[in-house]
Design a protein around this motif. Structure first.
Motif, mmCIF file in Angstrom:
data_model
loop_
_atom_site.group_PDB
_atom_site.id
_atom_site.type_symbol
_atom_site.label_atom_id
_atom_site.label_comp_id
_atom_site.label_asym_id
_atom_site.label_seq_id
_atom_site.Cartn_x
_atom_site.Cartn_y
_atom_site.Cartn_z
ATOM 1 N N LYS A 37 0.828 -1.212 0.000
ATOM 2 C CA LYS A 37 0.000 0.000 0.000
ATOM 3 C C LYS A 37 0.861 1.260 0.000
ATOM 4 O O LYS A 37 0.707 2.129 -0.845
ATOM 5 C CB LYS A 37 -0.933 -0.001 1.210
ATOM 6 C CG LYS A 37 -1.857 1.216 1.262
ATOM 7 C CD LYS A 37 -2.729 1.213 2.505
ATOM 8 C CE LYS A 37 -3.610 2.458 2.545
ATOM 9 N NZ LYS A 37 -4.416 2.523 3.788
ATOM 10 N N ALA A 177 -3.094 4.294 9.447
ATOM 11 C CA ALA A 177 -4.526 4.614 9.391
ATOM 12 C C ALA A 177 -4.836 5.811 8.504
ATOM 13 O O ALA A 177 -5.985 6.228 8.418
ATOM 14 C CB ALA A 177 -5.042 4.883 10.800
ATOM 15 N N ALA A 178 -3.820 6.353 7.836
ATOM 16 C CA ALA A 178 -4.042 7.535 6.997
ATOM 17 C C ALA A 178 -5.044 7.225 5.887
ATOM 18 O O ALA A 178 -4.975 6.176 5.242
ATOM 19 C CB ALA A 178 -2.723 8.008 6.401
ATOM 20 N N THR A 179 -5.947 8.139 5.646
ATOM 21 C CA THR A 179 -6.934 7.956 4.578
ATOM 22 C C THR A 179 -6.541 8.703 3.304
ATOM 23 O O THR A 179 -7.069 8.424 2.233
ATOM 24 C CB THR A 179 -8.317 8.449 5.046
ATOM 25 O OG1 THR A 179 -8.202 9.810 5.512
ATOM 26 C CG2 THR A 179 -8.840 7.580 6.187
ATOM 27 N N THR A 180 -5.605 9.649 3.439
ATOM 28 C CA THR A 180 -5.094 10.383 2.276
ATOM 29 C C THR A 180 -3.616 10.076 2.119
ATOM 30 O O THR A 180 -2.840 10.272 3.065
ATOM 31 C CB THR A 180 -5.278 11.901 2.466
ATOM 32 O OG1 THR A 180 -6.659 12.177 2.688
ATOM 33 C CG2 THR A 180 -4.792 12.653 1.235
ATOM 34 N N GLN A 406 -6.384 -2.676 5.749
ATOM 35 C CA GLN A 406 -7.479 -2.230 6.621
ATOM 36 C C GLN A 406 -7.319 -2.785 8.043
ATOM 37 O O GLN A 406 -7.615 -2.091 9.025
ATOM 38 C CB GLN A 406 -8.827 -2.670 6.043
ATOM 39 C CG GLN A 406 -9.258 -1.917 4.799
ATOM 40 C CD GLN A 406 -8.629 -2.461 3.527
ATOM 41 O OE1 GLN A 406 -7.993 -3.502 3.531
ATOM 42 N NE2 GLN A 406 -8.793 -1.738 2.438
ATOM 43 N N ALA A 409 -4.538 -0.828 9.860
ATOM 44 C CA ALA A 409 -5.003 0.543 10.105
ATOM 45 C C ALA A 409 -5.948 0.592 11.304
ATOM 46 O O ALA A 409 -6.012 1.599 12.012
ATOM 47 C CB ALA A 409 -5.702 1.084 8.858
ATOM 48 N N LYS A 410 -6.653 -0.492 11.560
ATOM 49 C CA LYS A 410 -7.611 -0.552 12.672
ATOM 50 C C LYS A 410 -6.943 -0.892 14.002
ATOM 51 O O LYS A 410 -7.202 -0.263 15.032
ATOM 52 C CB LYS A 410 -8.686 -1.590 12.347
ATOM 53 C CG LYS A 410 -9.772 -1.768 13.405
ATOM 54 C CD LYS A 410 -10.822 -2.773 12.920
ATOM 55 C CE LYS A 410 -12.029 -2.851 13.857
ATOM 56 N NZ LYS A 410 -11.712 -3.506 15.123
ATOM 57 N N GLY A 415 -4.386 3.453 14.708
ATOM 58 C CA GLY A 415 -5.833 3.245 14.749
ATOM 59 C C GLY A 415 -6.369 3.184 16.155
ATOM 60 O O GLY A 415 -7.501 2.718 16.381
#
Length: 532
Positions: A37, A177-180, A406, A409-410, A415
């Motif tokens: 990722k 956990a970054a979404t951007t 995912q 990240a959690k 997270g």
């Protein structure tokens, strides 16, 4: 003259003049069950990701084919008599892929960045250490207490270009956990033997050799193409058809099929990773449970009940098809000689039921479980087996199995350790027990310390931590091993975790390819040779 005649005439002319025809490019195609990722080398402390990054970035040290520590971007180091100062002598004439020179400023910048919020590698550098530039190629590391194994994890702490990071707004690490995505998560600039030519997360990453690398290449590759293939059947089919050259892992049910094929083989061996189950032992109320107002896992009897409800031999024989070694400890026996002195509690459903009843849960309870489905060998299948086994003692487990991006990240620090019950795997980066005792079993009650960074459920025993600190500085091996044994005795008697097994390595490799397989399960293609 036709076009074909002109081409043939040109070819003959080339041969007659003695000019060499361009050799066929050697492309190695690699597929893994999980994705790459982020290219930020501080985002995810996970072996497959670390191995990908290790083609592009380098540490102050590296590990050889035998896993022994070797000089990397640091040519050598000296330790003061009191053990409180390490002097690092850096390699000269090294350039990052963009042409920037490597020097002490990059090391000091990386030592700060790796300890910053969002990094998943904070334990690579002692939290209280001070990094001082002596000159462009000399750095002093000043410690508060001696740390004789400080450099044992530096092979996977990758050095970043200070100038490049600052110019591209990448001074801070990219959290898992970054979404951007950040610039550093989509681009790379290391000193390693390969460069990233293109990166499409979830689709394909292309590596090209770094012609200006300071080292001597031990591969014959012109290109590496990595493609994530989550489907076991598709991954194996791609190997057997020759569409890819290397896959990891080979599904256990397909090992015989691959070995009997004409085109490929399974490269197998023991792995140092321990697969285990963990509990949230810190929250007053579990995030994912029907028990309200209290946390069942704070009661040792409940943790012991869960342990005794797990039929490890069934997991070994049916889920892992015999390719696993059940473990009584959170470390592989190859890494701690006294492992043989520990035994797993016996599988005992009735005893587990009684323990739950004694703890106030005669009818069991409900709890959520987090599990990756593309990270470890048969990870989701293991979790499904655990769900069934706990059902026999009245515990209803609601399984959430998801891709590792995912999942991590959690459940990781970035997270907020958002889990109640989980499956995880761990290979100690130092190949030493202290790493497990500090990272996995250490209390994470001090925000100024990196202790317990990967202790997702925050198991905490202060006596254990005191021993861990003594173990770090003890130079007498016999005394140190006895202290390690005592620390593991504390955590096993606390039922801190449920160690399951060490999984076996199973790589699918084309007959045209030769690879080096280390017990840390890093697929390192800079040692690969491929015949065309």
């Amino acid at each position: 003259m036709t076009m074909r005649s002109k081409f043939l005439a040109a070819t003959v002319a080339t041969l007659m003049t003695g000019a060499a025809l361009p050799a066929m490019a050697v492309t190695l195609r690699y597929a893994n069950q999980g994705d790459l990722k982020s290219l930020d080398p501080y985002t995810l402390n996970e072996t497959t990701t670390i191995a990908h990054h290790g083609h592009v970035y380098e540490g102050l040290t590296k590990r050889g084919k035998d896993l022994k520590i070797e000089p990397g971007l640091a040519e050598r180091w000296e330790i003061s008599e009191d053990g409180l100062t390490w002097r690092l002598f850096l390699r000269k004439n090294v350039k990052f892929h963009n042409g920037n020179p490597f020097n002490a400023d990059d090391v000091i910048f990386s030592a700060t960045r790796v300890r910053a919020q969002g990094s998943n590698f904070q334990t690579r550098v002692p939290s209280g250490s001070e990094w001082v530039k002596v000159d462009d190629y000399t750095v002093d590391v000043k410690l508060k207490t001696p740390n004789p194994i400080m450099n044992a994890q530096w092979d996977t702490w990758y050095i970043m270009d200070k100038e490049w990071s600052e110019a591209n707004n990448s001074v801070q690490p990219t959290p898992a956990a970054a979404t951007t995505p950040s610039y550093a998560s989509l681009n790379a600039n290391g000193t390693g033997p390969f460069k990233i030519e293109s990166h499409q997360p979830g689709v394909k990453t292309v590596f090209k050799p770094n012609k200006d690398w300071w080292g001597k290449a031990e591969h014959n590759l012109d290109e590496i193409v990595f493609t994530p293939i989550a489907s076991d059947a598709t991954r194996v089919a791609a190997l057997l058809s020759g569409e890819v050259d290397v896959i990891e892992p080979v599904p256990l049910q397909d090992v015989q099929r691959v070995n009997s094929s004409a085109n490929a083989k399974v490269q197998a061996g023991p792995e140092l990773r321990t697969i285990f189950l963990g509990f949230d032992q810190t929250r007053d109320e579990l995030l994912f449970s029907n028990v309200k107002g209290k946390n069942p896992f704070k009661d040792k009897r409940v943790r012991e009940a869960f342990y005794k409800a797990i039929d490890i031999e069934t997991i070994k024989s049916r889920v892992m098809r015999g390719m696993a070694t059940p473990s009584a400890l959170m470390i592989a026996p190859q890494l701690f000689a006294h492992s043989k002195d520990f035994e797993r509690p016996k599988y005992d459903v009735e005893a587990a039921k009684k323990l739950l009843a004694d703890a106030g849960y005669p009818n069991g309870f409900e709890v959520g479980m987090d599990c990756p489905n593309d990270r470890y060998v048969n990870d989701e299948a293991i979790c499904q087996a655990v769900v069934g086994m706990l059902a026999r003692v009245g515990v209803k487990v609601n399984l959430m199995a998801q891709p590792k991006a995912q999942y991590f990240a959690k459940v990781l620090k970035s997270g907020n350790y958002n889990t109640s019950f989980y499956l995880l795997g761990w290979t100690p980066g130092t190949f030493d027990s202290h790493n497990v005792l500090f990272d996995i079993q250490g209390c994470r009650d001090n925000p100024q310390s990196s202790r317990g960074e990967s202790n997702l459920g925050n198991y905490c025993n202060k006596k254990h931590d005191e021993l861990t600190d003594k173990i770090l500085v003890e130079s007498n091996k016999e005394k140190r091993d006895q202290m390690i044994k005592e620390a593991f005795k504390i955590s096993t008697e606390d039922y801190a975790y449920i160690p399951l097994h060490q999984q076996a390595l199973a790589w699918g490799v084309s007959n045209k390819v030769s690879l080096v397989q280390r017990a840390d399960n890093q697929v390192l293609l800079y040692w690969a040779q491929k015949k065309e």
